[in-house]
Scaffold this active site. Structure first.
Site, PDB file in Angstrom:
ATOM      1  N   CYS A  15       0.818  -1.218   0.000  1.00  0.00           N
ATOM      2  CA  CYS A  15       0.000   0.000   0.000  1.00  0.00           C
ATOM      3  C   CYS A  15       0.856   1.274   0.000  1.00  0.00           C
ATOM      4  O   CYS A  15       1.778   1.413   0.796  1.00  0.00           O
ATOM      5  CB  CYS A  15      -0.936   0.015   1.207  1.00  0.00           C
ATOM      6  SG  CYS A  15      -2.068   1.432   1.198  1.00  0.00           S
ATOM      7  N   ARG A  31      -2.473  -8.729  -0.579  1.00  0.00           N
ATOM      8  CA  ARG A  31      -3.693  -8.113  -0.064  1.00  0.00           C
ATOM      9  C   ARG A  31      -4.255  -8.961   1.082  1.00  0.00           C
ATOM     10  O   ARG A  31      -5.073  -9.857   0.876  1.00  0.00           O
ATOM     11  CB  ARG A  31      -4.727  -7.942  -1.182  1.00  0.00           C
ATOM     12  CG  ARG A  31      -4.257  -7.016  -2.287  1.00  0.00           C
ATOM     13  CD  ARG A  31      -5.387  -6.605  -3.203  1.00  0.00           C
ATOM     14  NE  ARG A  31      -6.389  -5.831  -2.494  1.00  0.00           N
ATOM     15  CZ  ARG A  31      -6.301  -4.533  -2.219  1.00  0.00           C
ATOM     16  NH1 ARG A  31      -5.239  -3.845  -2.592  1.00  0.00           N
ATOM     17  NH2 ARG A  31      -7.257  -3.923  -1.569  1.00  0.00           N
ATOM     18  N   ASP A  35      -2.919  12.996  -5.812  1.00  0.00           N
ATOM     19  CA  ASP A  35      -3.135  11.862  -4.932  1.00  0.00           C
ATOM     20  C   ASP A  35      -1.827  11.145  -4.593  1.00  0.00           C
ATOM     21  O   ASP A  35      -1.673  10.596  -3.497  1.00  0.00           O
ATOM     22  CB  ASP A  35      -4.114  10.895  -5.619  1.00  0.00           C
ATOM     23  CG  ASP A  35      -4.370   9.635  -4.830  1.00  0.00           C
ATOM     24  OD1 ASP A  35      -4.456   9.727  -3.597  1.00  0.00           O
ATOM     25  OD2 ASP A  35      -4.513   8.567  -5.441  1.00  0.00           O
ATOM     26  N   CYS A  94      13.253  11.238 -23.772  1.00  0.00           N
ATOM     27  CA  CYS A  94      11.802  11.123 -23.933  1.00  0.00           C
ATOM     28  C   CYS A  94      11.316  11.977 -25.096  1.00  0.00           C
ATOM     29  O   CYS A  94      10.485  11.535 -25.902  1.00  0.00           O
ATOM     30  CB  CYS A  94      11.086  11.560 -22.659  1.00  0.00           C
ATOM     31  SG  CYS A  94      11.270  10.434 -21.267  1.00  0.00           S
ATOM     32  N   CYS A 123      11.651  10.324 -28.337  1.00  0.00           N
ATOM     33  CA  CYS A 123      11.109   8.966 -28.414  1.00  0.00           C
ATOM     34  C   CYS A 123       9.929   8.915 -29.390  1.00  0.00           C
ATOM     35  O   CYS A 123       9.057   9.797 -29.374  1.00  0.00           O
ATOM     36  CB  CYS A 123      10.654   8.502 -27.031  1.00  0.00           C
ATOM     37  SG  CYS A 123       9.911   6.856 -27.007  1.00  0.00           S
ATOM     38  N   CYS A 164       2.772   8.306 -24.404  1.00  0.00           N
ATOM     39  CA  CYS A 164       3.313   8.070 -23.070  1.00  0.00           C
ATOM     40  C   CYS A 164       3.470   9.347 -22.240  1.00  0.00           C
ATOM     41  O   CYS A 164       3.065   9.396 -21.082  1.00  0.00           O
ATOM     42  CB  CYS A 164       4.669   7.377 -23.216  1.00  0.00           C
ATOM     43  SG  CYS A 164       5.612   7.185 -21.691  1.00  0.00           S
TER      44      CYS A 164
END
Length: 419
Positions: free
Chosen positions: A37, A150, A318, A359, A362, A368
């Site tokens: 978690c 879990r 988050d 990146c 790429c 992406c």
């Protein structure tokens, strides 16, 4: 308690103001003890009480301000944790009451609830059905894979209880999706995971979330790493196998992640396209069509998916719930002022602006966009910091599906022309 001044959307901004927040009304509290978690440690990091709970005043402030700060036809509330069902049904009855009280005449309120499912019962099912909650249910595959990480606080597997929740949701015809955390163990059995989730669990959509945490994630915020200590992509330290790995032992291996997605794509494209919805696949199709990404992780910019804790503290994202990314508190600063602030805009644009040259050059960049910034803790082959840990797997996946994506786009455009 002091309340922030009223927030007024600019009159010229019709249709242009919206954002999303993950609500953590019970903080990091949970009835399970899942080994991987990413949120349980917030109880210590944020000095949360033993049983945190969003009080009624904070709940009302959040709902009122969140609705005030948006002018779209749809406002989505996402309830997460920890385990939000620990709050009981009365809390959520109050939620829908307040939403109805503050809803603007032209707005539709939607709710989704991310849960481990172990506390759901007939009363919960009746409530969720009546108020059209969309449920996200955490399932990591068949029992032997799901129960590997879990587990309950007593150490028991939880698969049987989760499957009871699946049967309950189906019996009450409640819309639900499955969220599968792809970790070091289940990543090696993609076909077993996909067949179980698509054939036995079912649901509206399957979400695959790569499990990735740096070893110091409990006390070090994303992007606060020592750049001199970051391993180079493709080296042993940039995998979970090494004793001195940059990531935890339960984190998915980058190549395993790529192989996992490729194997499932092949089954999906051959047998399930148009029937089973997989979030990563759907957003790849949308982006290949030139449409906006359906997931923040594959979008060019981020910053419109924030988080709010039980006490009203708001965070940039988050996955950035660390003191360094605290935006303020809704009791002193209005949600809208934080969501549309220069600081939050800078956070969102930084996703693109901090991409290494590797990146930017790429061929898969527009599918992406460097994936999630929280995972950018390895170096490019040229030594530049800021490359995503998953890069080898992502390159494998996007290279593997390119021909199929072109075929899907051809079909869609051909059907549209025919109609």
């Amino acid at each position: 308690m002091h309340e922030p001044p009223a927030f007024h959307l600019p009159q010229t901004a019709v249709g242009s103001h919206c954002f999303h927040a993950m609500v953590k009304p019970v903080g990091a509290a949970c009835n399970l003890n899942c080994h991987y978690c990413y949120y349980l440690h917030k109880a210590d990091l944020l000095h949360q009480p033993r049983l945190p709970r969003m009080d009624d005043h904070t709940l009302e402030q959040h709902i009122r301000q969140y609705i005030e700060a948006q002018n779209g036809e749809e406002v989505i509330f996402s309830w997460q944790g920890g385990e939000p069902t620990l709050l009981g049904l009365d809390f959520f009855r109050r939620v829908v009451q307040l939403q109805d009280q503050y809803r603007k005449p032209f707005q539709r309120i939607e709710n989704d609830l991310q849960t481990n499912g172990t506390l759901l019962d007939e009363q919960w099912a009746a409530f969720l059905k009546e108020h059209r909650f969309m449920v996200g249910l955490s399932v990591d595959g068949p029992a032997e894979l799901h129960d590997h990480y879990r587990r309950s606080r007593g150490g028991q597997g939880t698969h049987e209880r989760v499957m009871a929740a699946v049967r309950l949701l189906k019996a009450h015809e409640i819309t639900f999706s499955t969220l599968c955390v792809v970790n070091r163990e289940n990543a090696r059995r993609p076909r077993a995971v996909y067949r179980f989730l698509s054939r036995e669990v079912g649901g509206r959509m399957i979400q695959f979330i790569p499990c990735i945490e740096p070893r110091d994630f409990r006390d070090t915020a994303p992007a606060d790493w020592d750049p001199t200590d970051l391993p180079t992509v493709g080296t042993r330290r940039a995998t979970p196998e090494a004793a001195d790995s940059i990531v935890t032992e339960w984190s998915v291996d980058p190549i395993d992640w790529g192989n996992f997605l490729c194997d499932i794509w092949d089954i999906w494209f051959k047998a399930d396209y148009g029937r089973v919805f997989v979030d990563l696949f759907e957003t790849a199709v949308a982006q290949r069509l030139g449409l906006p990404a359906q997931k923040c992780t594959t979008a060019e910019f981020c910053g419109k998916a924030m988080a709010i804790e039980h006490n009203g503290d708001a965070y940039c994202c988050d996955h950035f719930v660390y003191p360094e990314f605290r935006m303020g508190n809704i009791h002193t600063t209005h949600w809208g002022d934080m969501a549309y602030s220069e600081r939050q805009q800078h956070f969102g644009y930084a996703k693109r602006e901090t991409l290494p040259r590797y990146c930017r050059e790429c061929p898969h960049l527009t599918l992406c966009w460097g994936e999630c910034p929280k995972n950018r803790f390895v170096r490019t082959p040229q030594g530049e910091a800021g490359l995503n840990y998953l890069c080898p797997g992502l390159k494998r996946f996007y290279g593997h599906i390119r021909r199929d994506l072109d075929e899907i786009v051809r079909r869609i455009r051909s059907d549209a022309f025919t109609c």
